[in-house]
Design a protein around this motif. Structure first.
Motif, mmCIF file in Angstrom:
data_model
loop_
_atom_site.group_PDB
_atom_site.id
_atom_site.type_symbol
_atom_site.label_atom_id
_atom_site.label_comp_id
_atom_site.label_asym_id
_atom_site.label_seq_id
_atom_site.Cartn_x
_atom_site.Cartn_y
_atom_site.Cartn_z
ATOM 1 N N GLU A 196 0.111 1.418 1.752
ATOM 2 C CA GLU A 196 -0.689 0.645 0.964
ATOM 3 C C GLU A 196 0.258 0.060 -0.118
ATOM 4 N N LYS A 197 1.174 0.340 -0.575
ATOM 5 C CA LYS A 197 2.060 -0.251 -1.630
ATOM 6 C C LYS A 197 2.823 -1.276 -1.150
ATOM 7 N N ALA A 198 3.180 -1.126 0.057
ATOM 8 C CA ALA A 198 3.836 -2.155 0.594
ATOM 9 C C ALA A 198 3.022 -3.447 0.973
ATOM 10 N N ALA A 199 1.764 -3.095 1.583
ATOM 11 C CA ALA A 199 0.759 -4.099 1.771
ATOM 12 C C ALA A 199 0.399 -4.877 0.790
ATOM 13 N N ILE A 200 0.275 -4.179 -0.372
ATOM 14 C CA ILE A 200 -0.103 -4.901 -1.703
ATOM 15 C C ILE A 200 0.926 -5.645 -2.233
ATOM 16 N N GLU A 201 2.097 -5.363 -2.177
ATOM 17 C CA GLU A 201 3.269 -5.934 -2.500
ATOM 18 C C GLU A 201 3.284 -7.415 -1.478
ATOM 19 N N ALA A 202 2.945 -7.321 -0.494
ATOM 20 C CA ALA A 202 2.870 -8.428 0.624
ATOM 21 C C ALA A 202 1.888 -9.541 0.247
ATOM 22 N N GLY A 203 0.973 -9.127 -0.479
ATOM 23 C CA GLY A 203 0.136 -9.937 -0.718
ATOM 24 C C GLY A 203 -1.451 -9.722 -0.352
ATOM 25 N N LEU A 204 -1.770 -8.376 0.388
ATOM 26 C CA LEU A 204 -2.952 -7.931 0.687
ATOM 27 C C LEU A 204 -4.041 -7.431 -0.569
ATOM 28 N N SER A 205 -4.856 -7.468 -0.552
ATOM 29 C CA SER A 205 -5.693 -6.725 -1.682
ATOM 30 C C SER A 205 -5.601 -5.326 -1.237
ATOM 31 N N LYS A 206 -5.861 -4.540 -2.305
ATOM 32 C CA LYS A 206 -6.101 -3.222 -1.914
ATOM 33 C C LYS A 206 -7.065 -2.794 -1.008
ATOM 34 N N GLU A 207 -8.278 -3.122 -1.216
ATOM 35 C CA GLU A 207 -9.547 -2.992 -0.345
ATOM 36 C C GLU A 207 -9.037 -3.014 1.065
#
Length: 270
Positions: free
Chosen positions: A187-198
């Motif tokens: 999740e942390k990597a995804a958010i750092e790459a620009g995805l929303s948390k949801e």
């Protein structure tokens, strides 16, 4: 099943009785939950689940068919001493306490009681626990069958020898936390790459669920399933290369061994 008592009202006890209620194994009115003195916690449980909450151990155990021992390991001996005079003939004790042997429970209670040692995990709350059980010296095959029925209502059940319970604790008992740890990192990597948390949570949780179902339903080994996803020089290969560079596999092996050692230490504290 007329009555089930829980001595201990922590997260594992809650996971088990919540699962029993969710799967309609027993009516919530026939579940009694007791702790040392935390009335706030008992009221929270009463309001949330509709079970009976009491600090009176005698009341909780009276006429109970099954008594779950779900206190913290360091509280276990004192709790057993407190309830030993309330033990009734024919009661089955099921321990969900990490590290503590059936012989220790029998010794402190001072009776030839039937004890089943178990290690469910917190996924019991949604009926998806992976539980292992082992019988003590005075438990019968019938007792094991009762325990299997109980834990089958909240997930899968595997019967093991008691000496195997330390590694079971490290694998399936603690295992959900390892999975959540991986998800947190993804999740942390995804958010750092620009995805929303949801969006990240939705994609990752379904990926974990899908992989778990593949492991259960496919006849292929985990290694082969991994290979099938990994195209040469593709994105998955690049990601796995990074994991190997950080020796993540060695980290998880060390994690399991350390958890097993801690379970063994808890047992030696007897």
């Amino acid at each position: 099943m007329n009555k089930i008592a829980f001595i201990g009202a922590g997260s594992m006890a809650e996971a088990v009785f919540a699962g029993l209620i969710q799967t309609n194994f027993i009516d919530k009115q026939h579940i009694y939950v007791s702790n040392k003195e935390n009335e706030v916690r008992l009221e929270e449980i009463r309001q949330k689940y509709g079970v009976n909450g009491t600090t009176n151990k005698k009341e909780a155990m009276k006429d109970a068919d099954i008594v779950f021992l779900a206190m913290k390991p360091h509280d276990m001996e004192n709790a057993l001493i407190e309830i030993k005079d309330y033990v009734e003939t024919g009661q089955l004790f099921i321990s969900v306490i990490a590290g503590k042997s059936t012989s220790f429970i029998q010794e402190v209670l001072g009776k030839e009681v039937a004890v089943i040692r178990s290690m469910p995990n917190t996924s019991a709350t949604i009926g998806q626990s992976a539980t292992a059980i082992a019988k003590g010296a005075f438990a019968t095959d019938k007792d094991i069958q009762i325990a299997e029925r109980i834990f089958a209502s909240i997930g899968t059940v595997t019967v093991v020898e008691e000496e195997e319970m330390h590694i079971v604790t490290a694998i399936s008992g603690s295992g959900p936390a390892y999975m959540y740890y991986i998800v947190e990192a993804m999740e942390k990597a995804a958010i750092e790459a620009g995805l929303s948390k949801e969006t990240a949570q939705q994609l990752i949780s379904q990926t974990v669920i899908g992989a778990g179902n593949m492991l259960q339903q496919s006849e292929l080994s985990p290694s082969q399933l991994r290979i099938n996803v990994t195209s040469p020089n593709g994105t998955t290969a690049a990601g796995l290369d990074a994991l190997q560079a950080y020796k993540v596999d060695e980290g998880f092996i060390a994690c399991v061994h350390r958890a097993k050692e801690r379970s063994e230490q808890l047992g030696k504290d007897e």
